[in-house]
Design a protein around this motif. Structure first.
Motif, short mmCIF file in Angstrom:
data_model
loop_
_atom_site.label_atom_id
_atom_site.label_comp_id
_atom_site.label_asym_id
_atom_site.label_seq_id
_atom_site.Cartn_x
_atom_site.Cartn_y
_atom_site.Cartn_z
N LEU A 113 -4.12 -8.99 -1.61
CA LEU A 113 -3.09 -8.41 -0.74
C LEU A 113 -3.54 -6.97 -0.47
N VAL A 114 -4.05 -6.73 0.73
CA VAL A 114 -4.60 -5.42 1.10
C VAL A 114 -3.48 -4.41 1.30
N GLY A 115 -2.41 -4.80 1.95
CA GLY A 115 -1.30 -3.90 2.26
C GLY A 115 -0.61 -4.41 3.49
N GLY A 116 0.39 -3.74 3.87
CA GLY A 116 0.92 -2.49 3.41
C GLY A 116 2.21 -2.65 2.64
N GLY A 117 2.95 -1.55 2.64
CA GLY A 117 4.16 -1.45 1.83
C GLY A 117 5.24 -2.45 2.19
N GLU A 118 5.44 -2.71 3.46
CA GLU A 118 6.47 -3.67 3.89
C GLU A 118 6.14 -5.08 3.39
N LEU A 119 4.88 -5.47 3.58
CA LEU A 119 4.46 -6.80 3.15
C LEU A 119 4.51 -6.91 1.63
N LEU A 120 4.06 -5.88 0.93
CA LEU A 120 4.12 -5.87 -0.52
C LEU A 120 5.54 -6.09 -1.00
N HIS A 121 6.49 -5.41 -0.39
CA HIS A 121 7.88 -5.54 -0.80
C HIS A 121 8.36 -7.00 -0.68
N SER A 122 7.98 -7.65 0.42
CA SER A 122 8.35 -9.06 0.61
C SER A 122 7.78 -9.94 -0.49
N PHE A 123 6.53 -9.69 -0.86
CA PHE A 123 5.90 -10.48 -1.91
C PHE A 123 6.54 -10.22 -3.28
N LEU A 124 6.91 -8.98 -3.54
CA LEU A 124 7.57 -8.65 -4.81
C LEU A 124 8.95 -9.30 -4.90
N LYS A 125 9.69 -9.27 -3.81
CA LYS A 125 11.03 -9.89 -3.81
C LYS A 125 10.95 -11.39 -4.08
N GLU A 126 9.89 -12.02 -3.58
CA GLU A 126 9.72 -13.47 -3.75
C GLU A 126 8.99 -13.82 -5.05
N LYS A 127 8.64 -12.81 -5.88
CA LYS A 127 7.93 -13.01 -7.14
C LYS A 127 6.60 -13.73 -6.94
N LEU A 128 5.84 -13.31 -5.94
CA LEU A 128 4.59 -13.97 -5.60
C LEU A 128 3.35 -13.22 -6.09
N LEU A 129 3.51 -11.96 -6.43
CA LEU A 129 2.37 -11.12 -6.83
C LEU A 129 2.05 -11.36 -8.31
N ASP A 130 0.77 -11.53 -8.62
CA ASP A 130 0.34 -11.80 -10.00
C ASP A 130 -0.26 -10.58 -10.69
N GLU A 131 -0.95 -9.74 -9.93
CA GLU A 131 -1.60 -8.57 -10.52
C GLU A 131 -1.52 -7.40 -9.55
N ILE A 132 -1.54 -6.20 -10.12
CA ILE A 132 -1.60 -4.97 -9.33
C ILE A 132 -2.76 -4.14 -9.88
N ILE A 133 -3.69 -3.79 -8.99
CA ILE A 133 -4.76 -2.86 -9.34
C ILE A 133 -4.58 -1.67 -8.41
N ILE A 134 -4.14 -0.57 -8.99
CA ILE A 134 -3.86 0.61 -8.20
C ILE A 134 -4.81 1.73 -8.63
N THR A 135 -5.48 2.31 -7.65
CA THR A 135 -6.36 3.43 -7.91
C THR A 135 -5.63 4.69 -7.50
N LEU A 136 -5.34 5.53 -8.48
CA LEU A 136 -4.59 6.75 -8.23
C LEU A 136 -5.52 7.91 -7.91
N ALA A 137 -5.22 8.59 -6.81
CA ALA A 137 -5.96 9.78 -6.43
C ALA A 137 -5.20 11.00 -6.96
N PRO A 138 -5.90 11.99 -7.50
CA PRO A 138 -5.24 13.17 -8.05
C PRO A 138 -4.77 14.12 -6.95
N VAL A 139 -3.86 13.60 -6.13
CA VAL A 139 -3.34 14.34 -4.99
C VAL A 139 -1.84 14.05 -4.90
#
Length: 182
Positions: A113-139
């Motif tokens: 799941l490349v993005g974005g935020g709207e689509l991510l929210h839909s997947f989270l509400k439906e409990k479809l996401l299995d993993e999150i790999i988030i790379t945090l920028a120090p900004v």
């Protein structure tokens, strides 16, 4: 279901949780000193299917100047309006849960799941996401397009791994879809 494929969000965000500025600029992201490709190729090799929202697709088309970056992957773009498929993507505007059930049970590698935020929210509400790999920028950019929409999802995660790529920190989580915070 034992042998189903994983749906993985792999994304970069600012320390304050934004994936882009309000004007969709990623200038802040490219100013941070990383290390090599920051783990991109090793992740990319684990997936054979790409999912993205229409806004993300439009951004890619605009900024990649016709060089579609996922040419060798099966790619779906979720859009509220019907669109004609092209050589690179299949557009989808149906039931997300039903689509993902079919996709996850097909043989193959992980699904990104490349993005974005709207689509991510839909997947989270439906409990479809299995993993999150988030790379945090120090900004800290202060405002922009948030990674997570404000909602009472209450999703619990389990930390699987932490990696460092110079100034970036990659956090890898398993989504505990059977557990919701109360």
């Amino acid at each position: 279901m034992e042998n189903q494929r994983s749906l993985v969000l792999y994304i970069a965000a600012s320390l304050d949780g934004y994936i882009a500025r309000n004007d969709e600029s990623l200038d802040w992201l490219f100013k941070v000193e990383g290390e090599g490709d920051n783990g991109y190729k090793s992740f990319y090799d684990t997936v054979d299917t790409i999912l993205m929202g229409r806004k993300t697709y439009d951004w890619i088309i605009l900024h990649e100047k016709g060089n579609f970056p996922y040419i060798n992957k099966e790619c779906y773009v979720f859009s509220r309006t019907a669109m004609e498929n092209n050589e690179n993507v299949t557009f989808f505007n149906g039931d997300i849960a039903e689509f993902m059930h079919e996709l996850k049970t097909k043989a193959g590698k992980a699904i990104w799941l490349v993005g974005g935020g709207e689509l991510l929210h839909s997947f989270l509400k439906e409990k479809l996401l299995d993993e999150i790999i988030i790379t945090l920028a120090p900004v800290v950019i202060g405002k922009g397009i948030p990674l997570f929409k404000e909602d009472e999802l209450g999703i619990e995660l389990t930390l699987k791994d932490i990696r460092r790529f110079n100034q970036f920190a990659e956090l890898h989580y398993k989504v505990n879809n059977n557990q919701r915070m109360k």
